[in-house]
Motif scaffolding. Sequence first.
Motif, short mmCIF file in Angstrom:
data_model
loop_
_atom_site.label_atom_id
_atom_site.label_comp_id
_atom_site.label_asym_id
_atom_site.label_seq_id
_atom_site.Cartn_x
_atom_site.Cartn_y
_atom_site.Cartn_z
N SER A 84 168.24 -18.26 -16.33
CA SER A 84 167.00 -19.02 -16.50
C SER A 84 166.21 -18.56 -17.71
O SER A 84 166.28 -17.40 -18.13
N ASP A 85 165.45 -19.49 -18.24
CA ASP A 85 164.52 -19.18 -19.32
C ASP A 85 163.28 -18.53 -18.69
O ASP A 85 162.52 -19.17 -17.98
N TRP A 86 163.07 -17.27 -18.97
CA TRP A 86 162.05 -16.50 -18.28
C TRP A 86 160.94 -15.99 -19.19
O TRP A 86 159.89 -15.56 -18.70
N LEU A 87 161.16 -16.01 -20.49
CA LEU A 87 160.24 -15.33 -21.40
C LEU A 87 158.82 -15.92 -21.34
O LEU A 87 157.86 -15.20 -21.07
N GLU A 88 158.69 -17.19 -21.62
CA GLU A 88 157.35 -17.78 -21.67
C GLU A 88 156.67 -17.83 -20.29
O GLU A 88 155.47 -17.54 -20.19
N PRO A 89 157.40 -18.16 -19.18
CA PRO A 89 156.73 -18.15 -17.87
C PRO A 89 156.29 -16.76 -17.42
O PRO A 89 155.44 -16.65 -16.54
N PRO B 85 169.33 -20.35 -21.80
CA PRO B 85 168.26 -20.75 -22.73
C PRO B 85 167.15 -19.71 -22.78
O PRO B 85 166.82 -19.09 -21.77
N LEU B 86 166.60 -19.52 -23.95
CA LEU B 86 165.45 -18.65 -24.12
C LEU B 86 164.49 -19.31 -25.11
O LEU B 86 164.92 -19.86 -26.13
N SER B 87 163.22 -19.26 -24.81
CA SER B 87 162.22 -19.79 -25.74
C SER B 87 161.08 -18.79 -25.82
O SER B 87 160.69 -18.18 -24.83
N TRP B 88 160.56 -18.65 -27.03
CA TRP B 88 159.47 -17.70 -27.23
C TRP B 88 158.53 -18.21 -28.31
O TRP B 88 158.93 -18.47 -29.44
N ALA C 244 170.04 -8.52 -28.03
CA ALA C 244 169.68 -8.62 -29.45
C ALA C 244 169.54 -10.07 -29.92
O ALA C 244 169.67 -10.35 -31.11
N ARG C 245 169.25 -10.98 -29.01
CA ARG C 245 168.94 -12.34 -29.44
C ARG C 245 167.55 -12.35 -30.09
O ARG C 245 166.72 -11.48 -29.82
N GLU C 246 167.32 -13.30 -30.93
CA GLU C 246 166.06 -13.34 -31.69
C GLU C 246 164.86 -13.36 -30.76
O GLU C 246 163.87 -12.65 -30.99
N GLU C 247 164.92 -14.16 -29.68
CA GLU C 247 163.81 -14.26 -28.75
C GLU C 247 163.58 -12.92 -28.02
O GLU C 247 162.43 -12.54 -27.76
N GLU C 248 164.66 -12.22 -27.68
CA GLU C 248 164.53 -10.93 -27.03
C GLU C 248 163.85 -9.92 -27.95
O GLU C 248 162.98 -9.15 -27.53
N GLU C 249 164.26 -9.92 -29.21
CA GLU C 249 163.66 -8.99 -30.17
C GLU C 249 162.17 -9.29 -30.35
O GLU C 249 161.35 -8.36 -30.43
N GLU C 250 161.81 -10.56 -30.41
CA GLU C 250 160.41 -10.92 -30.57
C GLU C 250 159.60 -10.49 -29.35
O GLU C 250 158.45 -10.06 -29.47
N ILE D 105 171.93 -1.97 -33.60
CA ILE D 105 170.88 -2.56 -32.76
C ILE D 105 169.88 -1.48 -32.34
O ILE D 105 168.65 -1.68 -32.38
N ILE D 106 170.39 -0.33 -31.93
CA ILE D 106 169.50 0.76 -31.51
C ILE D 106 168.61 1.20 -32.66
O ILE D 106 167.41 1.45 -32.49
N GLU D 107 169.17 1.28 -33.86
CA GLU D 107 168.39 1.70 -35.02
C GLU D 107 167.29 0.67 -35.31
O GLU D 107 166.15 1.05 -35.65
N GLU D 108 167.60 -0.62 -35.16
CA GLU D 108 166.59 -1.66 -35.38
C GLU D 108 165.46 -1.54 -34.35
O GLU D 108 164.28 -1.73 -34.68
#
Length: 438
Positions: free
Chosen positions: A322-327, A356-359, A383-389, A420-423
């Motif tokens: 599920s898309d969980w970021l915004e909720p 799906p992920l949205s941020w 390391a998806r863009e939305e996760e990093e944000e 990824i860890i270094e980032e």
Amino acid sequence: MPEAKIEETVCEDRISALPEDLLVTILLLVPIRDAVATMLLSKRWRFIWMMLPRLDYKESSDNDNDPSKKSIWWFFDKSMELHKAPILEVLLIKLGPGCPSDADVGKWLTKAVDRQVGVLKFELCWSTGPTRLPKSLYTCETLKELTLSHNILVDFPSFACLPSLSTLELFYVVYKDEASLFRFLSSCPVLDLLDVKRNTKHHDNVNKFSVKVPSLQFFWYENCDYTSLPDTARCLTIDTPALIDFIIADYSRDSWSFENIPCLEKAFFDVRSFPDIDKSKTSISGVLSLTLFMMTNEAVLVRCSTINFSRLIKLTIYPHNSDWLEPLLPLLENAPNLKDLLVTYECTVWPRDRIPLSWNQPCSVPRCMLSHLEIFEYRKYGAREEEEEFLTYIFANSKCLKTVTISVKPSSVLGKKELIIEELRNIPRVSTSQLLLF
């Protein structure tokens, strides 16, 4: 060479000379078949096993898969006939599909009741229909723990009572009717823990599963029916004023509701439908630890985000698919005292990239991040863009963070994990005292 002088040595049997109660304690450490076999050792051992206060008869898993193999029933039947202990504290029975259809299990349960049984676990997986239990079981004054599983018909008689029963497990049983279930639960005045497993695809004669138990503190409920369509006739209702720990994993589309739960401390929701929040806000708003498993969509998270969790300290999110970021952000805003946040993809089995992920960068910051959030953990970071944000947002606004733990999803690309860890290490953090762990 001179003949060696052979001296006969007499072996002294010191174990057999031990007191009977100590020999009984020794036999409690071995399987029941081995304990019974000791009757062949000597006259001293012939009757020792018959005094065991704990008997455990379990069909092997091989017998479950092969009904042609001889059931443990014959051994259980004969040994129970010979058993002489004045008190039987624990009786554990698991009979598989090879159990004969004419087996009279009830007489041995009656014997256990007569012997003041304290713990009874009975699983009946035979191929015939559900069997009734002796009525004396439902009036056993010494019974403290009871487990009934599979082909058992629960027919609780009128005016019966289990005054000492504190733990009750009902796994895939069939009830005579809803009234019998109600009588059962209402006739256990000190019931502390109730664990129920159902599969409403196989009808158990109960549409309204009502749990109204004033003494209940722990309630765990699972409905394994993945195939059902929404059915307004079927529901789960909970009215338990002393409840502190509630776990519900309901994969059906049945309705459910909870009320009058002022003491709730810990809750776990893994459901396909969610109750009317307006009617349940009071019951759940005081919870201290909340776990949300989003099996099919983010509806559970969205519903919970409208509740004011004034006492919530720990929140665990299983995104699954599920898309969980915004909720999540509105829920955090309504949990001003949150100290511990865990997000984990550990139970996700299909490709993460399809989830799906949205941020969108929020214009405000939840109060808990500004003043209370101390522990943050993210498991299986992809390391998806939305996760990093999202992590960047957490690091930039959580002023009280003390510990951040991140586990990175295994990658097939050599060296990518280290990159990824270094980032992540280079993401700016507003809290300079936090400990970052990988």
